[in-house]
Design an enzyme around this catalytic site. Structure first.
Site, PDB file in Angstrom:
ATOM      1  CB  SER A 123      -0.916   0.022   1.226  1.00  0.00           C
ATOM      2  OG  SER A 123      -0.148  -0.042   2.418  1.00  0.00           O
ATOM      3  CG  HIS A 144      -3.257  -1.200  -2.496  1.00  0.00           C
ATOM      4  ND1 HIS A 144      -3.485   0.132  -2.218  1.00  0.00           N
ATOM      5  CD2 HIS A 144      -3.378  -1.861  -1.310  1.00  0.00           C
ATOM      6  CE1 HIS A 144      -3.729   0.275  -0.937  1.00  0.00           C
ATOM      7  NE2 HIS A 144      -3.675  -0.920  -0.371  1.00  0.00           N
ATOM      8  CD  GLU A 156      -3.835   2.962  -4.953  1.00  0.00           C
ATOM      9  OE1 GLU A 156      -4.058   4.182  -4.980  1.00  0.00           O
ATOM     10  OE2 GLU A 156      -3.442   2.386  -3.923  1.00  0.00           O
ATOM     11  CG  ASN A 194      -2.414   3.639   2.372  1.00  0.00           C
ATOM     12  OD1 ASN A 194      -3.616   3.624   2.623  1.00  0.00           O
ATOM     13  ND2 ASN A 194      -1.625   2.634   2.662  1.00  0.00           N
TER      14      ASN A 194
END
Length: 286
Positions: A123, A144, A156, A194
């Site tokens: 991440s 992800h 992702e 993130n």
């Protein structure tokens, strides 16, 4: 490089929350799955979690009992990395530590066929650096998944400096075959999710620590004010405060003080209060 139509067996390295979730989703989409972990207890726990989640899906009429049994039968687990040699694609979900991930990818590079795509569920860490541990950086990509994998629709996709366009296209197709919706990020710290999520959680922790509002009011305010299903403190407990701290420290090192971990976050991790998995974080759990 193998295409989506070639994929029969999905290898997963790491039997934690993310690994077991990916295994469950892949098995329900008719892939055979091999989950590998260094710890037999982690493997046993992952299999129990998958079975429990499938039964929960049955109780909610999302799948039938027969479909749950068939999906569970498609999942096998092992402590031997060599059992991934026949995988058609591998997804790594180990701890967010670059040295550990590079070691895993170097081993997978030697073990699997050269046309197999090696994906990481990282991440925050660099796809380029992870891919550099292999002789096939063009076939290393970030896929992800969001947590919890069986319930979250998003994935992702992250391309490293050497990741080929075909590998990126494959990553999108593979995630979409799991009924996920994808978006793409460049290989920059934290990617999209993130990079935005971690400072949001940290600021909520600071607001709680500074007495701006109670934990419930912070979470309820963010849920009602931004239409998210979990407030930031509740989400931090769900993800694991140690995981949030690791991500915060990685982003702080890369991007500066705007990503500095909240003091209370570090204090709770030092105390061993990591959220749901330890029974206490910002809230208490059975």
């Amino acid at each position: 490089m193998r295409t989506l139509s070639d994929i029969r067996t999905v290898g997963i390295v790491g039997a934690g929350q993310m690994g077991s979730g990916i295994a469950q989703v892949a098995a329900t989409r008719e892939y055979d799955v091999v989950v590998r972990d260094v710890d037999q207890q982690h493997i046993d726990s992952a299999m129990d979690t998958i079975e429990r989640n499938l039964q929960r899906a049955v109780s909610r009429d999302r799948i039938t009992e027969s479909e749950a049994d068939t999906a569970l039968g498609r999942v096998s687990a092992t402590v031997d990395m060599a059992d991934l040699a026949s995988a058609d694609v591998v997804v790594e979900t180990v701890v967010e530590d670059m040295a550990v991930k590079q070691e895993v990818f170097a081993e997978l590079d030697d073990l699997t066929d050269e046309d197999v795509v090696l994906a990481t569920n990282t991440s925050t860490l660099s796809i380029t650096s992870i891919g550099a541990a292999t002789e096939r950086p063009d076939r290393v990509v970030g896929i992800h998944f969001m947590n919890p994998v069986p319930l979250m629709d998003g994935v992702e996709v992250v391309a490293g400096e050497r990741t080929s366009e075909d590998t990126v296209a494959f990553a999108h197709e593979f995630a979409e075959s799991l009924d996920k919706t994808t978006w793409e990020s460049d290989d920059k710290p934290g990617f999209v999710v993130n990079r935005v999520l971690i400072p949001w959680i940290n600021e909520a922790i600071r607001a709680f620590d500074e007495g701006v509002a109670s934990r419930n009011d912070i979470d309820n305010g963010l849920k009602l004010g931004t239409n998210v299903p979990m407030g930031p403190l509740e989400l931090a407990d769900f993800v694991g405060l140690d995981v949030v701290l690791d991500a915060s420290e990685t982003l702080h090192a890369e991007l500066g003080d705007r990503y500095k971990p909240a003091y209370l976050l570090k204090r709770k991790v030092e105390a061993g209060d990591l959220g749901r998995k330890t029974g206490a974080g910002f809230y208490e759990y059975d």
